[in-house]
Design a protein around this motif. Structure first.
Motif, PDB file in Angstrom:
ATOM      1  N   THR A 122       0.859  -1.192   0.000  1.00 49.37           N
ATOM      2  CA  THR A 122       0.000   0.000   0.000  1.00 49.37           C
ATOM      3  C   THR A 122       0.889   1.234   0.000  1.00 49.37           C
ATOM      4  O   THR A 122       2.115   1.125   0.120  1.00 49.37           O
ATOM      5  N   SER A 123       0.274   2.400  -0.079  1.00 51.20           N
ATOM      6  CA  SER A 123       1.054   3.642  -0.011  1.00 51.20           C
ATOM      7  C   SER A 123       1.620   3.864   1.394  1.00 51.20           C
ATOM      8  O   SER A 123       2.562   4.628   1.565  1.00 51.20           O
ATOM      9  N   PHE A 124       1.081   3.171   2.402  1.00 55.95           N
ATOM     10  CA  PHE A 124       1.600   3.320   3.769  1.00 55.95           C
ATOM     11  C   PHE A 124       2.544   2.181   4.162  1.00 55.95           C
ATOM     12  O   PHE A 124       3.055   2.153   5.270  1.00 55.95           O
ATOM     13  N   GLY A 125       2.772   1.207   3.284  1.00 54.67           N
ATOM     14  CA  GLY A 125       3.671   0.097   3.589  1.00 54.67           C
ATOM     15  C   GLY A 125       3.047  -1.236   3.190  1.00 54.67           C
ATOM     16  O   GLY A 125       2.293  -1.313   2.219  1.00 54.67           O
ATOM     17  N   GLU A 126       3.375  -2.266   3.957  1.00 50.72           N
ATOM     18  CA  GLU A 126       2.908  -3.610   3.621  1.00 50.72           C
ATOM     19  C   GLU A 126       1.905  -4.149   4.630  1.00 50.72           C
ATOM     20  O   GLU A 126       1.922  -3.778   5.802  1.00 50.72           O
ATOM     21  N   VAL A 127       1.051  -5.047   4.115  1.00 48.05           N
ATOM     22  CA  VAL A 127       0.115  -5.801   4.947  1.00 48.05           C
ATOM     23  C   VAL A 127       0.465  -7.274   4.744  1.00 48.05           C
ATOM     24  O   VAL A 127       0.564  -7.742   3.599  1.00 48.05           O
ATOM     25  N   TYR A 128       0.674  -7.983   5.848  1.00 49.50           N
ATOM     26  CA  TYR A 128       1.064  -9.394   5.799  1.00 49.50           C
ATOM     27  C   TYR A 128       0.029 -10.229   6.539  1.00 49.50           C
ATOM     28  O   TYR A 128      -0.318  -9.915   7.681  1.00 49.50           O
ATOM     29  N   VAL A 129      -0.488 -11.267   5.866  1.00 46.41           N
ATOM     30  CA  VAL A 129      -1.406 -12.195   6.525  1.00 46.41           C
ATOM     31  C   VAL A 129      -0.886 -13.616   6.341  1.00 46.41           C
ATOM     32  O   VAL A 129      -0.361 -13.964   5.277  1.00 46.41           O
ATOM     33  N   LYS A 130      -1.036 -14.407   7.391  1.00 45.80           N
ATOM     34  CA  LYS A 130      -0.614 -15.809   7.348  1.00 45.80           C
ATOM     35  C   LYS A 130      -1.649 -16.652   8.073  1.00 45.80           C
ATOM     36  O   LYS A 130      -2.204 -16.225   9.091  1.00 45.80           O
TER      37      LYS A 130
END
Length: 168
Positions: A122-130
């Protein structure tokens, strides 16, 4: 019908035997073709079960990712350590602002589970899901968001779990 009445028994037996062989042959052919024959009616049956009617996987995880931010999220990558993606179910390429996407993975062998992860930029960084839904042991989940955003999880219990991650 069978002549002069002499030998009618043998002719009837031969005719009955031919009929029985024909019925058996037609029945075997119908079975191989996926057709059910009964009460004089033949009905076509699907040769391959659809995913809705197929036996359910021993473990599966249905993932929903809610994007409750004002910016879109673009998939950087997604992978499975264990299992397989359910048919036509892969993490979306883009999840728009104020929207959500869903996908599902499932076990693909005897006594196995499913485990996977996805990263969105995203424009604000990363999103991580596991997600990890093992054959033995408890399900586990991870969700992180950078740039001052939070990620919350709800649900996710059971052998065929449904988990929701919400990024705010």
């Amino acid at each position: 019908m069978y002549g002069n009445g002499k030998g009618n028994g043998n002719a009837k037996k031969r005719a009955g035997g031919r009929l029985a062989r024909r019925v058996a042959t037609v029945g075997a052919a119908a079975l191989l073709a996926g057709v059910t024959v009964g009460a004089g009616v033949a009905a076509a049956q699907p040769a391959v079960q659809s995913s809705a009617s197929a036996a359910q996987a021993q473990r599966s995880t249905h993932v929903t990712l809610n994007n409750q931010t004002g910016v879109s999220m673009t998939r950087k990558w997604a992978s499975l350590t264990h299992g397989e993606w359910q048919a036509n179910s892969y993490p979306a390429e883009v999840i728009g602002a104020w929207s959500s996407a869903a996908w599902q993975s499932q076990s693909d062998g005897f006594a196995t589970g499913t485990e996977g992860e996805a990263v969105y930029v995203t424009s604000f960084g990363e999103v991580y899901v596991k997600w990890n839904n093992p054959y033995v042991g408890s399900n586990s989940y991870t969700c992180t968001a950078s740039g001052g955003h939070s990620c919350e999880r709800s649900g996710g219990s059971g052998n065929n779990a449904s988990v929701t991650f919400t990024v705010r």
